[in-house]
Design an enzyme around this catalytic site. Sequence first.
Site, PDB file in Angstrom:
ATOM      1  N   PHE A  44       8.131 -16.928  -2.282  1.00  0.00           N
ATOM      2  CA  PHE A  44       7.508 -16.176  -3.376  1.00  0.00           C
ATOM      3  C   PHE A  44       6.993 -14.852  -2.842  1.00  0.00           C
ATOM      4  CE2 PHE A  44       4.566 -19.220  -1.522  1.00  0.00           C
ATOM      5  CZ  PHE A  44       3.473 -18.448  -1.197  1.00  0.00           C
ATOM      6  N   VAL A  52       0.877  -1.178   0.000  1.00  0.00           N
ATOM      7  CA  VAL A  52       0.000   0.000   0.000  1.00  0.00           C
ATOM      8  C   VAL A  52       0.910   1.223   0.000  1.00  0.00           C
ATOM      9  CG1 VAL A  52      -1.700   1.294   1.365  1.00  0.00           C
ATOM     10  CG2 VAL A  52      -1.905  -1.189   1.137  1.00  0.00           C
ATOM     11  N   TYR A 106      -1.349 -10.598   8.835  1.00  0.00           N
ATOM     12  CA  TYR A 106      -2.258 -11.458   8.090  1.00  0.00           C
ATOM     13  C   TYR A 106      -3.190 -12.351   8.914  1.00  0.00           C
ATOM     14  CZ  TYR A 106       0.276  -9.871   4.011  1.00  0.00           C
ATOM     15  OH  TYR A 106       0.817  -9.080   3.035  1.00  0.00           O
ATOM     16  N   GLY A 127      -7.360   1.043   5.839  1.00  0.00           N
ATOM     17  CA  GLY A 127      -8.214  -0.038   5.345  1.00  0.00           C
ATOM     18  C   GLY A 127      -7.982  -0.478   3.910  1.00  0.00           C
ATOM     19  N   LEU A 144      -5.406  -2.319   2.593  1.00  0.00           N
ATOM     20  CA  LEU A 144      -5.062  -3.747   2.554  1.00  0.00           C
ATOM     21  C   LEU A 144      -6.301  -4.598   2.847  1.00  0.00           C
ATOM     22  CD1 LEU A 144      -3.024  -6.078   2.355  1.00  0.00           C
ATOM     23  CD2 LEU A 144      -2.736  -5.875   4.826  1.00  0.00           C
ATOM     24  N   THR A 145      -7.092  -4.167   3.819  1.00  0.00           N
ATOM     25  CA  THR A 145      -8.289  -4.930   4.185  1.00  0.00           C
ATOM     26  C   THR A 145      -9.197  -5.088   2.961  1.00  0.00           C
ATOM     27  OG1 THR A 145      -8.107  -4.005   6.387  1.00  0.00           O
ATOM     28  CG2 THR A 145     -10.213  -5.019   5.822  1.00  0.00           C
TER      29      THR A 145
HETATM   30  C1  LIG Z   1       1.394  -4.043   5.382  1.00  0.00           C
HETATM   31  C2  LIG Z   1       0.545  -3.087   4.557  1.00  0.00           C
HETATM   32  C3  LIG Z   1       0.205  -3.768   3.233  1.00  0.00           C
HETATM   33  C4  LIG Z   1      -0.739  -2.791   5.342  1.00  0.00           C
HETATM   34  O1  LIG Z   1      -1.602  -2.006   4.545  1.00  0.00           O
HETATM   35  P1  LIG Z   1      -2.699  -1.025   5.236  1.00  0.00           P
HETATM   36  O2  LIG Z   1      -3.559  -0.530   4.131  1.00  0.00           O
HETATM   37  O3  LIG Z   1      -2.015  -0.066   6.102  1.00  0.00           O
HETATM   38  O4  LIG Z   1      -3.531  -2.045   6.127  1.00  0.00           O
HETATM   39  P2  LIG Z   1      -4.992  -1.772   6.721  1.00  0.00           P
HETATM   40  O5  LIG Z   1      -5.189  -0.301   6.946  1.00  0.00           O
HETATM   41  O6  LIG Z   1      -6.008  -2.462   5.885  1.00  0.00           O
HETATM   42  O7  LIG Z   1      -4.832  -2.489   8.118  1.00  0.00           O
HETATM   43  C5  LIG Z   1      -5.750  -3.407   8.626  1.00  0.00           C
HETATM   44  C6  LIG Z   1      -5.376  -3.679  10.071  1.00  0.00           C
HETATM   45  O8  LIG Z   1      -4.086  -4.294  10.115  1.00  0.00           O
HETATM   46  C7  LIG Z   1      -3.206  -3.533  10.930  1.00  0.00           C
HETATM   47  N1  LIG Z   1      -1.897  -3.538  10.291  1.00  0.00           N
HETATM   48  C8  LIG Z   1      -1.650  -3.362   8.977  1.00  0.00           C
HETATM   49  N2  LIG Z   1      -0.334  -3.431   8.739  1.00  0.00           N
HETATM   50  C9  LIG Z   1       0.259  -3.668   9.916  1.00  0.00           C
HETATM   51  C10 LIG Z   1       1.608  -3.838  10.308  1.00  0.00           C
HETATM   52  N3  LIG Z   1       2.611  -3.768   9.403  1.00  0.00           N
HETATM   53  N4  LIG Z   1       1.879  -4.073  11.603  1.00  0.00           N
HETATM   54  C11 LIG Z   1       0.861  -4.128  12.497  1.00  0.00           C
HETATM   55  N5  LIG Z   1      -0.455  -3.968  12.181  1.00  0.00           N
HETATM   56  C12 LIG Z   1      -0.745  -3.743  10.904  1.00  0.00           C
HETATM   57  C13 LIG Z   1      -3.798  -2.144  10.946  1.00  0.00           C
HETATM   58  O9  LIG Z   1      -3.405  -1.417  12.075  1.00  0.00           O
HETATM   59  C14 LIG Z   1      -5.272  -2.430  10.934  1.00  0.00           C
HETATM   60  O10 LIG Z   1      -5.699  -2.782  12.247  1.00  0.00           O
HETATM   61  P3  LIG Z   1      -7.166  -2.398  12.772  1.00  0.00           P
HETATM   62  O11 LIG Z   1      -8.123  -3.076  11.822  1.00  0.00           O
HETATM   63  O12 LIG Z   1      -7.172  -2.952  14.142  1.00  0.00           O
HETATM   64  O13 LIG Z   1      -7.237  -0.907  12.686  1.00  0.00           O
HETATM   65  C15 LIG Z   1       1.269  -1.751   4.282  1.00  0.00           C
HETATM   66  O14 LIG Z   1       1.604  -1.167   5.506  1.00  0.00           O
HETATM   67  C16 LIG Z   1       2.527  -1.898   3.437  1.00  0.00           C
HETATM   68  O15 LIG Z   1       2.465  -1.794   2.227  1.00  0.00           O
HETATM   69  N6  LIG Z   1       3.685  -2.154   4.101  1.00  0.00           N
HETATM   70  C17 LIG Z   1       4.959  -2.255   3.451  1.00  0.00           C
HETATM   71  C18 LIG Z   1       5.041  -3.423   2.476  1.00  0.00           C
HETATM   72  C19 LIG Z   1       4.705  -4.742   3.122  1.00  0.00           C
HETATM   73  O16 LIG Z   1       5.155  -5.058   4.204  1.00  0.00           O
HETATM   74  N7  LIG Z   1       3.892  -5.537   2.412  1.00  0.00           N
HETATM   75  C20 LIG Z   1       3.484  -6.835   2.853  1.00  0.00           C
HETATM   76  C21 LIG Z   1       4.185  -7.844   2.035  1.00  0.00           C
HETATM   77  S1  LIG Z   1       3.893  -9.488   2.654  1.00  0.00           S
END
Ligand SMILES: CC(C)(COP(=O)(O)OP(=O)(O)OC[C@H]1O[C@@H](n2cnc3c(N)ncnc32)[C@H](O)[C@@H]1OP(=O)(O)O)[C@@H](O)C(=O)NCCC(=O)NCCS
Length: 397
Positions: free
Chosen positions: A397, A84, A123, A92, A94-95
């Site tokens: 992957f 994201v 996850y 929200g 990612l959700t």
């Molecule tokens: C991880 C990532 C995809 C999360 O996306 P996001 O849009 O911020 O996630 P959301 O807003 O949908 O979060 C949903 C819930 O998960 C929690 N959450 C999301 N990412 C989190 C993280 N890295 N650590 C802890 N909690 C996290 C949020 O706080 C939220 O909790 P809530 O429902 O209690 O408020 C984003 O931070 C990102 O791109 N990170 C860097 C790249 C990465 O790590 N990608 C994953 C590859 S496996």
Amino acid sequence: MNDVVVRALRDDEFRAAHALFRGALHHVPPTDEQWERLRPVYQPGRVFGAFDEQLIGTARSTDAELVVPGGARIPLAAVTGVGVRVDRTRRGVLTALMRRQLTDLVERGVPAAMLYATEGEIYGRFGYGIATRARSCTVHRRQARLRPEAPTGGPVELLDLDEAERRLPDVYARIPLRPGMMTRSERWWAGLFARLRQSDEPVTTLVHHGADGPDGFAIYQVSRQSGQLGTLRVVDLHTADATAFAGLWRFLLGVDLVETIVAYQRSLEEPLELLFTDPRACETTEVGDEAWLRLVDVEAALRSRTWHGEPLVLEVVDPVLEHNADRYQVGPAGVTRTDQPADARLAVDTLAMMFTGGWRPSTLVDAGRITVRDFEVTPRLDELARTRSTPWCGTFF
Ligand SMILES: CC(C)(COP(=O)(O)OP(=O)(O)OC[C@H]1O[C@@H](n2cnc3c(N)ncnc32)[C@H](O)[C@@H]1OP(=O)(O)O)[C@@H](O)C(=O)NCCC(=O)NCCS
């Protein structure tokens, strides 16, 4: 959250999605040449984008098969490329992506999804549980002398990258896959070789030959500064049997100008230190989660694996995919939905942890993640989910 629309991306949008994902991981976007190599890893129809005015998030998957306890293979979505944009996190996005992707997999009839997580907190809320664990180790080369009874192994052939790209898929296809392991698609191999070609360090590929032909391979890279001994990093190593395993390690230990050999996310059952006169020559540096599994169709997944002992009724909680939330009678004779009272209650992420044999149910009971009707149920659960080996995926992957 402001209006975010999630939709499947067109082919001409894949590069922007890839650049966004790389940016989320703090990497630079691909060059034209790198993108040409990476384009085939994007499976049409399976790449999702989240938009407000612009693309702000992405997630994708590719087809594979997962080996489950008992040896059956089930269709698997290998989920990756999740990111994201940094100015749109924690609202929200990612959700929305995860829900859309899971709904799409339900429609496609794919019973399971798996991923490697960058962070442990992300996850579980979407129903993914730690399905396999793995260890990383460092072999201190000067200390690592092979015991006399360690298998000698067969001839080891050196391949250049083009040959390796042509031949390794066939060698992997000859490796007996154990529970937790997955098939590797052409897309997966294209992704691996794109990454290897992008690297600044030289890549060496080895194929081990047994009595019946190629039965193992290793890919490694060495980082070394002039005047110093270097570190050899095992990128990939799979073998059909213990002879090929020892044979490839014997070769790796003979590589000159190397002080340490590091291997990440290896099987917990691999007997590496047992090959050495001093088992401490192999130091375990980390044991942690490897692949995370999401049972998209709980009933189909439960039916695909073998169970032991007496049947038990499991009540599965799944707030994200509600068709899964039900009670299932699970036993060696089969799996059916039931109205019978539950012996044990657990969330779908915990079910995934128990499903692969990665965690004993009694451990999950101790952690409060499985609630049992009474304590006599716990040993019966252990027997029900018993597996012959500790699962390992071994395919990043
Ligand atoms: C991880 C990532 C995809 C999360 O996306 P996001 O849009 O911020 O996630 P959301 O807003 O949908 O979060 C949903 C819930 O998960 C929690 N959450 C999301 N990412 C989190 C993280 N890295 N650590 C802890 N909690 C996290 C949020 O706080 C939220 O909790 P809530 O429902 O209690 O408020 C984003 O931070 C990102 O791109 N990170 C860097 C790249 C990465 O790590 N990608 C994953 C590859 S496996």
